[in-house]
Scaffold this motif. Structure first.
Motif, PDB file in Angstrom:
ATOM      1  N   GLY A  98      29.586   9.902  -8.765  1.00 13.38           N
ATOM      2  CA  GLY A  98      30.674  10.399  -7.926  1.00 13.38           C
ATOM      3  C   GLY A  98      31.529  11.391  -8.681  1.00 13.38           C
ATOM      4  O   GLY A  98      31.297  11.664  -9.864  1.00 13.38           O
ATOM      5  N   ASP A  99      32.544  11.931  -8.024  1.00 12.58           N
ATOM      6  CA  ASP A  99      33.373  12.938  -8.668  1.00 12.58           C
ATOM      7  C   ASP A  99      34.167  12.357  -9.840  1.00 12.58           C
ATOM      8  O   ASP A  99      34.413  13.058 -10.828  1.00 12.58           O
ATOM      9  N   GLY A 100      34.563  11.092  -9.756  1.00 14.96           N
ATOM     10  CA  GLY A 100      35.266  10.473 -10.868  1.00 14.96           C
ATOM     11  C   GLY A 100      34.314  10.072 -11.976  1.00 14.96           C
ATOM     12  O   GLY A 100      34.479  10.451 -13.140  1.00 14.96           O
ATOM     13  N   ASP A 101      33.283   9.325 -11.631  1.00 12.95           N
ATOM     14  CA  ASP A 101      32.293   8.850 -12.593  1.00 12.95           C
ATOM     15  C   ASP A 101      31.585  10.006 -13.294  1.00 12.95           C
ATOM     16  O   ASP A 101      31.379   9.986 -14.511  1.00 12.95           O
ATOM     17  N   GLY A 102      31.244  11.055 -12.529  1.00  9.30           N
ATOM     18  CA  GLY A 102      30.422  12.126 -13.087  1.00  9.30           C
ATOM     19  C   GLY A 102      31.173  13.264 -13.728  1.00  9.30           C
ATOM     20  O   GLY A 102      30.620  13.982 -14.569  1.00  9.30           O
ATOM     21  N   LEU A 103      32.452  13.448 -13.358  1.00 14.18           N
ATOM     22  CA  LEU A 103      33.178  14.618 -13.857  1.00 14.18           C
ATOM     23  C   LEU A 103      34.406  14.259 -14.691  1.00 14.18           C
ATOM     24  O   LEU A 103      35.023  15.145 -15.273  1.00 14.18           O
ATOM     25  N   SER A 104      34.747  12.974 -14.762  1.00 15.02           N
ATOM     26  CA  SER A 104      35.877  12.570 -15.594  1.00 15.02           C
ATOM     27  C   SER A 104      35.336  11.889 -16.850  1.00 15.02           C
ATOM     28  O   SER A 104      34.971  12.565 -17.802  1.00 15.02           O
ATOM     29  N   ILE A 105      35.208  10.584 -16.827  1.00 16.56           N
ATOM     30  CA  ILE A 105      34.702   9.884 -18.001  1.00 16.56           C
ATOM     31  C   ILE A 105      33.260  10.279 -18.323  1.00 16.56           C
ATOM     32  O   ILE A 105      32.847  10.251 -19.468  1.00 16.56           O
ATOM     33  N   GLY A 106      32.516  10.698 -17.296  1.00 18.38           N
ATOM     34  CA  GLY A 106      31.123  11.063 -17.515  1.00 18.38           C
ATOM     35  C   GLY A 106      30.862  12.558 -17.590  1.00 18.38           C
ATOM     36  O   GLY A 106      29.706  12.985 -17.624  1.00 18.38           O
ATOM     37  N   GLY A 107      31.920  13.365 -17.624  1.00 19.23           N
ATOM     38  CA  GLY A 107      31.724  14.812 -17.635  1.00 19.23           C
ATOM     39  C   GLY A 107      30.910  15.308 -18.812  1.00 19.23           C
ATOM     40  O   GLY A 107      30.068  16.205 -18.690  1.00 19.23           O
ATOM     41  N   ASN A 108      31.148  14.713 -19.969  1.00 17.58           N
ATOM     42  CA  ASN A 108      30.412  15.102 -21.175  1.00 17.58           C
ATOM     43  C   ASN A 108      28.923  14.813 -21.020  1.00 17.58           C
ATOM     44  O   ASN A 108      28.070  15.676 -21.299  1.00 17.58           O
ATOM     45  N   HIS A 109      28.600  13.615 -20.533  1.00 14.49           N
ATOM     46  CA  HIS A 109      27.193  13.247 -20.351  1.00 14.49           C
ATOM     47  C   HIS A 109      26.537  14.097 -19.259  1.00 14.49           C
ATOM     48  O   HIS A 109      25.361  14.458 -19.371  1.00 14.49           O
ATOM     49  N   MET A 110      27.288  14.399 -18.203  1.00 16.72           N
ATOM     50  CA  MET A 110      26.745  15.232 -17.139  1.00 16.72           C
ATOM     51  C   MET A 110      26.393  16.619 -17.670  1.00 16.72           C
ATOM     52  O   MET A 110      25.339  17.185 -17.345  1.00 16.72           O
ATOM     53  N   MET A 111      27.276  17.185 -18.477  1.00 17.34           N
ATOM     54  CA  MET A 111      27.011  18.503 -19.049  1.00 17.34           C
ATOM     55  C   MET A 111      25.710  18.503 -19.848  1.00 17.34           C
ATOM     56  O   MET A 111      24.886  19.416 -19.727  1.00 17.34           O
ATOM     57  N   HIS A 112      25.500  17.470 -20.633  1.00 10.92           N
ATOM     58  CA  HIS A 112      24.326  17.451 -21.514  1.00 10.92           C
ATOM     59  C   HIS A 112      23.020  17.237 -20.755  1.00 10.92           C
ATOM     60  O   HIS A 112      21.992  17.827 -21.099  1.00 10.92           O
ATOM     61  N   VAL A 113      23.036  16.406 -19.714  1.00 10.18           N
ATOM     62  CA  VAL A 113      21.792  16.211 -18.963  1.00 10.18           C
ATOM     63  C   VAL A 113      21.414  17.496 -18.230  1.00 10.18           C
ATOM     64  O   VAL A 113      20.227  17.795 -18.041  1.00 10.18           O
ATOM     65  N   LEU A 114      22.422  18.292 -17.859  1.00  9.42           N
ATOM     66  CA  LEU A 114      22.158  19.556 -17.178  1.00  9.42           C
ATOM     67  C   LEU A 114      21.670  20.618 -18.160  1.00  9.42           C
ATOM     68  O   LEU A 114      20.694  21.330 -17.891  1.00  9.42           O
ATOM     69  N   ARG A 115      22.344  20.770 -19.284  1.00  8.38           N
ATOM     70  CA  ARG A 115      21.936  21.808 -20.239  1.00  8.38           C
ATOM     71  C   ARG A 115      20.579  21.501 -20.862  1.00  8.38           C
ATOM     72  O   ARG A 115      19.802  22.410 -21.147  1.00  8.38           O
ATOM     73  N   ARG A 116      20.278  20.215 -21.023  1.00  3.20           N
ATOM     74  CA  ARG A 116      18.961  19.846 -21.557  1.00  3.20           C
ATOM     75  C   ARG A 116      17.852  20.042 -20.530  1.00  3.20           C
ATOM     76  O   ARG A 116      16.695  20.169 -20.893  1.00  3.20           O
ATOM     77  N   ASN A 117      18.227  20.022 -19.264  1.00  2.00           N
ATOM     78  CA  ASN A 117      17.261  20.210 -18.171  1.00  2.00           C
ATOM     79  C   ASN A 117      16.256  19.065 -18.111  1.00  2.00           C
ATOM     80  O   ASN A 117      15.031  19.266 -18.069  1.00  2.00           O
TER      81      ASN A 117
END
Length: 344
Positions: A98-117
Protein backbone atom coordinates in the motif's frame (compact mmCIF):
# COMPACT_ATOMS: atom_id res chain seq x y z
CA UNK A 1 14.84 -20.83 -15.57
CA UNK A 2 12.03 -22.75 -17.18
CA UNK A 3 9.06 -21.23 -19.00
CA UNK A 4 5.92 -21.58 -16.85
CA UNK A 5 3.46 -24.24 -17.95
CA UNK A 6 0.02 -22.73 -18.47
CA UNK A 7 -2.94 -24.58 -17.01
CA UNK A 8 -6.69 -24.05 -17.15
CA UNK A 9 -8.35 -22.68 -14.02
CA UNK A 10 -11.41 -20.66 -13.10
CA UNK A 11 -11.94 -17.78 -10.70
CA UNK A 12 -13.24 -20.29 -8.12
CA UNK A 13 -9.90 -22.12 -8.19
CA UNK A 14 -8.23 -18.99 -6.83
CA UNK A 15 -10.65 -18.42 -3.97
CA UNK A 16 -9.78 -19.65 -0.47
CA UNK A 17 -11.90 -20.79 2.45
CA UNK A 18 -10.85 -17.73 4.44
CA UNK A 19 -13.40 -15.07 5.38
CA UNK A 20 -12.53 -11.91 3.45
CA UNK A 21 -12.15 -9.31 6.18
CA UNK A 22 -12.19 -5.80 4.76
CA UNK A 23 -14.68 -3.07 5.56
CA UNK A 24 -17.93 -3.34 3.56
CA UNK A 25 -17.51 -1.36 0.35
CA UNK A 26 -13.70 -1.33 0.49
CA UNK A 27 -12.03 -1.08 -2.92
CA UNK A 28 -9.83 -4.06 -2.02
CA UNK A 29 -12.76 -6.39 -2.78
CA UNK A 30 -12.85 -5.18 -6.39
CA UNK A 31 -9.08 -5.55 -6.76
CA UNK A 32 -9.22 -9.08 -5.35
CA UNK A 33 -11.85 -10.09 -7.92
CA UNK A 34 -9.89 -8.42 -10.71
CA UNK A 35 -6.80 -10.45 -9.79
CA UNK A 36 -8.82 -13.66 -9.46
CA UNK A 37 -10.25 -13.04 -12.93
CA UNK A 38 -6.82 -12.24 -14.35
CA UNK A 39 -4.97 -15.34 -13.11
CA UNK A 40 -7.06 -17.81 -15.19
CA UNK A 41 -6.56 -15.60 -18.24
CA UNK A 42 -2.81 -15.87 -17.72
CA UNK A 43 -2.94 -19.66 -17.43
CA UNK A 44 -1.31 -19.35 -14.00
CA UNK A 45 -0.79 -22.39 -11.81
CA UNK A 46 -1.64 -21.98 -8.09
CA UNK A 47 1.17 -24.40 -7.27
CA UNK A 48 3.66 -22.11 -9.00
CA UNK A 49 2.32 -18.75 -7.80
CA UNK A 50 3.31 -16.76 -4.71
CA UNK A 51 1.66 -13.65 -3.26
CA UNK A 52 3.84 -11.71 -0.83
CA UNK A 53 2.68 -8.73 1.21
CA UNK A 54 3.82 -6.37 3.95
CA UNK A 55 1.53 -4.80 6.55
CA UNK A 56 -1.73 -2.94 5.98
CA UNK A 57 -5.24 -3.53 4.71
CA UNK A 58 -3.94 -4.50 1.28
CA UNK A 59 -1.52 -6.95 2.81
CA UNK A 60 -4.23 -9.40 3.83
CA UNK A 61 -4.27 -10.36 0.15
CA UNK A 62 -2.27 -13.64 0.45
CA UNK A 63 -4.98 -15.11 2.70
CA UNK A 64 -7.56 -14.72 -0.05
CA UNK A 65 -5.66 -16.16 -3.04
CA UNK A 66 -5.49 -19.97 -3.32
CA UNK A 67 -1.74 -20.16 -3.91
CA UNK A 68 1.41 -19.92 -1.88
CA UNK A 69 1.65 -16.74 0.18
CA UNK A 70 3.73 -14.88 2.72
CA UNK A 71 2.37 -12.11 4.97
CA UNK A 72 5.65 -10.47 5.97
CA UNK A 73 6.58 -7.45 8.10
CA UNK A 74 6.06 -3.74 7.58
CA UNK A 75 7.76 -2.46 4.43
CA UNK A 76 9.92 -5.55 3.90
CA UNK A 77 7.84 -7.43 1.33
CA UNK A 78 10.17 -6.41 -1.57
CA UNK A 79 13.17 -7.89 0.25
CA UNK A 80 11.35 -11.15 0.98
CA UNK A 81 9.99 -11.32 -2.58
CA UNK A 82 13.50 -10.82 -3.95
CA UNK A 83 14.72 -13.72 -1.83
CA UNK A 84 11.88 -15.95 -3.02
CA UNK A 85 12.62 -15.13 -6.67
CA UNK A 86 16.34 -15.82 -6.26
CA UNK A 87 15.70 -19.08 -4.41
CA UNK A 88 13.29 -20.32 -7.09
CA UNK A 89 13.28 -18.16 -10.24
CA UNK A 90 10.55 -20.31 -11.81
CA UNK A 91 7.95 -19.07 -9.32
CA UNK A 92 5.46 -16.42 -10.44
CA UNK A 93 5.83 -13.75 -7.74
CA UNK A 94 3.22 -11.07 -6.99
CA UNK A 95 3.97 -8.37 -4.42
CA UNK A 96 1.06 -6.58 -2.72
CA UNK A 97 1.59 -3.35 -0.81
CA UNK A 98 0.00 0.00 0.00
CA UNK A 99 0.99 3.65 -0.08
CA UNK A 100 2.08 3.56 3.57
CA UNK A 101 3.73 0.14 3.59
CA UNK A 102 5.41 0.61 0.20
CA UNK A 103 6.40 4.27 0.20
CA UNK A 104 7.05 5.10 3.86
CA UNK A 105 8.76 2.43 5.94
CA UNK A 106 9.20 0.32 2.81
CA UNK A 107 10.26 3.06 0.41
CA UNK A 108 13.90 2.03 0.55
CA UNK A 109 13.11 -1.61 -0.22
CA UNK A 110 10.70 -0.62 -2.98
CA UNK A 111 13.38 1.48 -4.66
CA UNK A 112 15.84 -1.40 -4.66
CA UNK A 113 13.48 -4.05 -6.03
CA UNK A 114 12.67 -1.65 -8.88
CA UNK A 115 16.23 -0.61 -9.72
CA UNK A 116 17.40 -4.22 -9.58
CA UNK A 117 14.56 -5.20 -11.92
CA UNK A 118 13.55 -8.39 -10.12
CA UNK A 119 10.97 -10.21 -12.24
CA UNK A 120 7.69 -9.83 -10.34
CA UNK A 121 4.38 -7.96 -10.42
CA UNK A 122 4.09 -5.19 -7.83
CA UNK A 123 0.61 -3.91 -6.99
CA UNK A 124 0.57 -0.79 -4.83
CA UNK A 125 -2.91 0.01 -3.52
CA UNK A 126 -3.04 3.78 -3.13
CA UNK A 127 -5.85 5.08 -0.93
CA UNK A 128 -3.91 8.14 0.30
CA UNK A 129 -4.38 7.13 3.94
CA UNK A 130 -3.28 4.66 6.62
CA UNK A 131 -6.39 2.51 6.90
CA UNK A 132 -5.37 -0.38 9.16
CA UNK A 133 -4.02 1.94 11.88
CA UNK A 134 -7.17 4.09 11.85
CA UNK A 135 -6.74 6.92 9.41
CA UNK A 136 -3.42 8.73 9.77
CA UNK A 137 -2.16 10.67 6.76
CA UNK A 138 0.19 8.73 4.47
CA UNK A 139 3.03 9.61 2.04
CA UNK A 140 0.45 10.08 -0.76
CA UNK A 141 -2.11 12.12 1.23
CA UNK A 142 -2.83 15.49 -0.34
CA UNK A 143 -1.81 18.76 1.25
CA UNK A 144 -4.54 19.85 3.66
CA UNK A 145 -5.73 16.31 4.44
CA UNK A 146 -7.20 16.28 7.96
CA UNK A 147 -6.49 13.14 9.97
CA UNK A 148 -5.78 12.22 13.62
CA UNK A 149 -2.08 12.94 12.96
CA UNK A 150 -2.75 16.10 10.93
CA UNK A 151 -5.81 17.60 12.65
CA UNK A 152 -5.49 21.00 10.98
CA UNK A 153 -4.34 19.62 7.64
CA UNK A 154 -1.22 17.93 6.32
CA UNK A 155 1.53 20.26 5.10
CA UNK A 156 3.48 17.42 3.47
CA UNK A 157 3.80 17.44 -0.32
CA UNK A 158 2.46 14.03 -1.44
CA UNK A 159 4.60 11.37 -3.10
CA UNK A 160 3.65 10.33 -6.63
CA UNK A 161 3.95 6.51 -6.78
CA UNK A 162 4.43 6.28 -10.56
CA UNK A 163 6.99 9.09 -10.59
CA UNK A 164 8.78 7.36 -7.71
CA UNK A 165 8.85 4.08 -9.64
CA UNK A 166 10.22 5.72 -12.78
CA UNK A 167 12.82 7.60 -10.74
CA UNK A 168 13.88 4.31 -9.15
CA UNK A 169 14.54 2.82 -12.58
CA UNK A 170 11.37 0.79 -13.08
CA UNK A 171 11.02 -0.64 -16.59
CA UNK A 172 7.24 -1.05 -16.36
CA UNK A 173 4.85 1.44 -14.80
CA UNK A 174 1.06 1.23 -14.97
CA UNK A 175 -2.00 2.70 -13.30
CA UNK A 176 -5.49 1.39 -12.67
CA UNK A 177 -8.63 1.96 -10.63
CA UNK A 178 -10.07 -0.59 -8.20
CA UNK A 179 -13.52 -0.79 -9.81
CA UNK A 180 -12.44 -0.34 -13.43
CA UNK A 181 -13.16 -3.08 -15.96
CA UNK A 182 -9.79 -2.20 -17.50
CA UNK A 183 -7.76 -3.20 -14.44
CA UNK A 184 -7.30 -6.85 -15.59
CA UNK A 185 -5.82 -5.54 -18.86
CA UNK A 186 -3.21 -3.57 -16.93
CA UNK A 187 -2.41 -6.62 -14.79
CA UNK A 188 -2.12 -8.79 -17.92
CA UNK A 189 0.38 -6.33 -19.39
CA UNK A 190 2.34 -6.24 -16.13
CA UNK A 191 2.55 -10.03 -16.06
CA UNK A 192 3.72 -10.18 -19.68
CA UNK A 193 6.59 -7.82 -18.85
CA UNK A 194 9.88 -9.54 -17.95
CA UNK A 195 11.18 -7.61 -14.96
CA UNK A 196 9.78 -5.58 -12.10
CA UNK A 197 6.32 -4.40 -13.17
CA UNK A 198 4.91 -1.63 -10.96
CA UNK A 199 1.15 -0.96 -10.97
CA UNK A 200 -0.43 1.79 -8.88
CA UNK A 201 -4.09 1.06 -8.17
CA UNK A 202 -6.31 3.86 -6.89
CA UNK A 203 -8.31 2.23 -4.09
CA UNK A 204 -11.25 3.73 -2.25
CA UNK A 205 -10.98 3.59 1.55
CA UNK A 206 -14.64 3.67 2.45
CA UNK A 207 -14.03 4.58 6.11
CA UNK A 208 -11.11 7.01 6.37
CA UNK A 209 -10.82 8.60 2.92
CA UNK A 210 -14.12 7.90 1.20
CA UNK A 211 -14.54 8.94 -2.44
CA UNK A 212 -11.25 10.88 -2.51
CA UNK A 213 -10.76 9.78 -6.14
CA UNK A 214 -14.34 10.38 -7.28
CA UNK A 215 -13.38 13.23 -9.62
CA UNK A 216 -11.84 10.65 -11.99
CA UNK A 217 -12.73 7.25 -10.53
CA UNK A 218 -16.44 7.39 -9.68
CA UNK A 219 -18.24 4.36 -11.21
CA UNK A 220 -20.49 6.71 -13.16
CA UNK A 221 -19.90 10.19 -14.53
CA UNK A 222 -16.11 10.40 -14.26
CA UNK A 223 -15.17 8.61 -17.50
CA UNK A 224 -14.46 11.94 -19.22
CA UNK A 225 -11.59 12.54 -16.79
CA UNK A 226 -9.85 9.23 -17.55
CA UNK A 227 -7.11 8.96 -20.17
CA UNK A 228 -6.65 5.27 -20.88
CA UNK A 229 -3.32 4.88 -22.66
CA UNK A 230 -2.64 2.25 -25.32
CA UNK A 231 0.64 1.78 -27.15
CA UNK A 232 0.48 3.14 -30.69
CA UNK A 233 -2.89 4.81 -30.09
CA UNK A 234 -3.68 8.56 -29.86
CA UNK A 235 -4.01 10.03 -26.37
CA UNK A 236 -7.74 10.68 -26.48
CA UNK A 237 -10.26 11.10 -23.67
CA UNK A 238 -13.77 12.39 -22.99
CA UNK A 239 -15.33 10.13 -25.65
CA UNK A 240 -12.60 11.04 -28.12
CA UNK A 241 -13.57 14.70 -28.13
CA UNK A 242 -10.38 15.81 -26.40
CA UNK A 243 -6.75 14.75 -26.54
CA UNK A 244 -3.22 15.53 -25.44
CA UNK A 245 -0.90 17.39 -27.77
CA UNK A 246 2.77 18.05 -27.02
CA UNK A 247 4.31 21.50 -26.98
CA UNK A 248 7.85 20.70 -28.15
CA UNK A 249 9.09 24.23 -27.57
CA UNK A 250 8.07 24.36 -23.92
CA UNK A 251 8.27 20.59 -23.31
CA UNK A 252 4.83 20.00 -21.83
CA UNK A 253 1.44 18.56 -22.76
CA UNK A 254 -1.61 20.62 -23.63
CA UNK A 255 -5.28 19.65 -23.87
CA UNK A 256 -6.79 20.12 -27.33
CA UNK A 257 -10.26 19.73 -28.76
CA UNK A 258 -10.78 17.04 -31.42
CA UNK A 259 -13.27 18.03 -34.11
CA UNK A 260 -15.10 15.33 -36.10
CA UNK A 261 -12.68 12.68 -34.85
CA UNK A 262 -9.71 14.21 -36.69
CA UNK A 263 -7.14 13.81 -33.94
CA UNK A 264 -4.22 14.18 -36.38
CA UNK A 265 -5.36 17.67 -37.32
CA UNK A 266 -5.63 18.52 -33.62
CA UNK A 267 -2.04 17.40 -33.09
CA UNK A 268 -2.88 14.67 -30.60
CA UNK A 269 0.18 12.67 -29.65
CA UNK A 270 0.38 8.90 -30.14
CA UNK A 271 1.38 6.96 -27.03
CA UNK A 272 4.72 5.14 -27.09
CA UNK A 273 5.23 2.88 -24.06
CA UNK A 274 9.00 2.84 -24.61
CA UNK A 275 9.35 6.64 -24.34
CA UNK A 276 10.62 7.14 -20.80
CA UNK A 277 10.58 10.95 -20.97
CA UNK A 278 6.92 10.98 -21.97
CA UNK A 279 6.14 8.47 -19.23
CA UNK A 280 7.61 10.87 -16.65
CA UNK A 281 5.53 13.74 -18.03
CA UNK A 282 2.36 11.63 -18.01
CA UNK A 283 2.99 10.39 -14.46
CA UNK A 284 3.23 13.95 -13.17
CA UNK A 285 0.37 15.57 -15.09
CA UNK A 286 -1.62 17.68 -12.58
CA UNK A 287 -5.14 16.33 -12.38
CA UNK A 288 -7.88 18.88 -12.96
CA UNK A 289 -6.02 20.78 -15.61
CA UNK A 290 -5.45 17.40 -17.27
CA UNK A 291 -7.22 14.01 -17.18
CA UNK A 292 -5.81 11.15 -15.10
CA UNK A 293 -3.44 9.01 -17.23
CA UNK A 294 -4.26 5.31 -16.74
CA UNK A 295 -3.18 2.01 -18.26
CA UNK A 296 0.44 1.29 -19.22
CA UNK A 297 2.55 4.45 -18.97
CA UNK A 298 5.90 2.76 -19.61
CA UNK A 299 7.00 -0.70 -20.74
CA UNK A 300 10.59 -1.22 -21.89
CA UNK A 301 12.05 -4.55 -20.70
CA UNK A 302 15.67 -5.00 -19.64
CA UNK A 303 17.65 -8.02 -18.32
CA UNK A 304 16.32 -9.16 -14.94
CA UNK A 305 18.20 -9.27 -11.67
CA UNK A 306 17.77 -12.99 -11.10
CA UNK A 307 19.02 -13.85 -14.60
CA UNK A 308 22.19 -11.85 -13.90
CA UNK A 309 22.66 -13.56 -10.52
CA UNK A 310 22.20 -17.02 -12.08
CA UNK A 311 24.62 -16.23 -14.92
CA UNK A 312 27.22 -14.95 -12.46
CA UNK A 313 26.85 -18.02 -10.25
CA UNK A 314 27.16 -20.40 -13.21
CA UNK A 315 30.24 -18.58 -14.48
CA UNK A 316 31.89 -18.70 -11.05
CA UNK A 317 31.60 -22.50 -10.80
CA UNK A 318 32.22 -23.33 -14.45
CA UNK A 319 35.10 -25.79 -14.82
CA UNK A 320 35.58 -26.14 -11.09
CA UNK A 321 35.29 -29.30 -9.03
CA UNK A 322 32.90 -29.33 -6.10
CA UNK A 323 35.21 -30.55 -3.33
CA UNK A 324 34.25 -29.53 0.19
CA UNK A 325 37.28 -31.18 1.81
CA UNK A 326 39.64 -29.29 -0.48
CA UNK A 327 37.83 -26.04 0.29
CA UNK A 328 38.10 -26.59 4.05
CA UNK A 329 41.81 -27.49 3.87
CA UNK A 330 42.74 -24.65 1.56
CA UNK A 331 44.65 -21.56 2.67
CA UNK A 332 46.05 -21.33 6.17
CA UNK A 333 45.01 -24.34 8.23
CA UNK A 334 46.21 -25.88 11.44
CA UNK A 335 45.47 -28.97 13.49
CA UNK A 336 44.43 -28.73 17.12
CA UNK A 337 45.98 -31.47 19.22
CA UNK A 338 43.34 -32.59 21.67
CA UNK A 339 45.72 -34.59 23.92
CA UNK A 340 46.30 -33.29 27.40
CA UNK A 341 49.62 -31.58 28.03
CA UNK A 342 52.07 -33.14 30.48
CA UNK A 343 51.90 -31.57 33.95
CA UNK A 344 54.78 -29.29 34.76
Amino acid sequence: MNAPVKIETTLKDWETDQEVRWCPGCGDYAILKAVQRTLPQLGSDPANTVFISGIGCSSRFPYYIESYGFHTIHGRAPAVATGVKLANPDLDVWLVTGDGDGLSIGGNHMMHVLRRNVNMQIMLFNNEIYGLTKGQYSPTSREGTRTPTSPIGSVDHPANPCAFALGSGARFVGRGIDVSKNLPDVLNAAHAHQGAAFVEIFQNCIVYNKDVFDAFAAPKGAEGQQLWLADGEPMLFDKGEKGLAFDAENLHFTVVDVVDGDWQAAGVRVHNVKNRVMAHLLAELPFGEFPMPLGVLYDDPAPTYESAVIAEREASVSGKEANLAKLLSGGQTWTVDGTAADPV
